[in-house]
Design an enzyme around this catalytic site. Structure first.
Site, PDB file in Angstrom:
ATOM      1  N   HIS A  37     -24.067 -90.726-127.758  1.00 58.68           N
ATOM      2  CA  HIS A  37     -22.672 -91.134-127.580  1.00 58.68           C
ATOM      3  C   HIS A  37     -22.575 -92.055-126.368  1.00 58.68           C
ATOM      4  O   HIS A  37     -23.512 -92.150-125.577  1.00 58.68           O
ATOM      5  CB  HIS A  37     -21.776 -89.907-127.364  1.00 58.68           C
ATOM      6  CG  HIS A  37     -22.095 -89.205-126.087  1.00 58.68           C
ATOM      7  ND1 HIS A  37     -23.117 -88.271-125.981  1.00 58.68           N
ATOM      8  CD2 HIS A  37     -21.572 -89.326-124.832  1.00 58.68           C
ATOM      9  CE1 HIS A  37     -23.198 -87.862-124.733  1.00 58.68           C
ATOM     10  NE2 HIS A  37     -22.271 -88.474-124.011  1.00 58.68           N
ATOM     11  N   HIS A 120     -23.389 -96.839-121.724  1.00 60.74           N
ATOM     12  CA  HIS A 120     -24.764 -96.655-122.181  1.00 60.74           C
ATOM     13  C   HIS A 120     -24.832 -95.455-123.120  1.00 60.74           C
ATOM     14  O   HIS A 120     -23.899 -94.664-123.189  1.00 60.74           O
ATOM     15  CB  HIS A 120     -25.700 -96.424-120.987  1.00 60.74           C
ATOM     16  CG  HIS A 120     -25.394 -95.154-120.263  1.00 60.74           C
ATOM     17  ND1 HIS A 120     -24.376 -95.040-119.332  1.00 60.74           N
ATOM     18  CD2 HIS A 120     -25.935 -93.902-120.368  1.00 60.74           C
ATOM     19  CE1 HIS A 120     -24.330 -93.808-118.885  1.00 60.74           C
ATOM     20  NE2 HIS A 120     -25.254 -93.087-119.498  1.00 60.74           N
TER      21      HIS A 120
END
Length: 180
Positions: A37, A120
């Site tokens: 995620h 990220h």
């Protein structure tokens, strides 16, 4: 007391491609693909009343769907690498969504996030990996790139207190408005 954070899920086909990057880095504790995620705002351990307040406030977010792209691999911690990540290409829509989440959390009374937002996807937690080993890994696999993918919702995740890496549960999802 739930541990919460907001984020964007990674589509299964991209998660499968990221999972193929596993291996080849001694000291890496790889994250399971279903837990990939992009974190928007870490909340932490909070009481149920505050959790409900957060869930209600997030329900009032009105944003339009947008596209994201992963554009390479990197490590966090240059002299002492601690995480292997897939970078998210710059996105104004993503930055604005994250900033709105930050404002919501502060209005509720949570302290400001202490770290600068660096979008990220964490692929592995690193322990005992030196800069040379990390550089070698990035040199052989670091040019990872995806096609842009649609972001049609964000979610409120919960996790158990641990050293990271899941499992994460979707407590509530919040659809984004369709682009015109």
């Amino acid at each position: 007391m739930p541990r919460l954070f907001t984020g964007i899920e990674i589509p299964a086909e991209i998660a499968d491609r990221l999972a193929l990057l596993r291996g080849g880095l001694q000291g890496a504790r790889w994250i399971d693909a279903e837990n990939y995620h992009v974190t928007l705002r870490f909340v932490g351990d909070i009481d149920e009343r505050t959790a409900d307040e957060i869930a209600d406030a997030l329900d009032r977010v009105r944003r339009t769907e947008f596209m994201l792209q992963l554009d390479g691999l990197d490590v966090f911690g240059s002299s002492k690498p601690h995480a292997l990540v897939a970078r998210v290409a710059g996105s104004r829509a993503l930055a604005e969504l994250q900033a709105e989440h930050e404002r919501i959390m502060q209005r509720i009374g949570l302290p400001p996030e202490g770290r600068r937002f660096t979008p990220h996807v964490t692929l592995a937690r690193l322990r005992g990996v030196g800069p040379r080993e990390a550089a070698h890994y990035l040199g052989t696999r670091g040019h990872f790139l995806t096609q842009p993918f649609p972001v049609t919702r964000f979610v409120l995740f919960s996790s158990k207190a641990s050293t990271g890496g899941g499992p994460y549960l979707v407590e509530q999802s919040y659809p984004l408005d369709e682009a015109a």
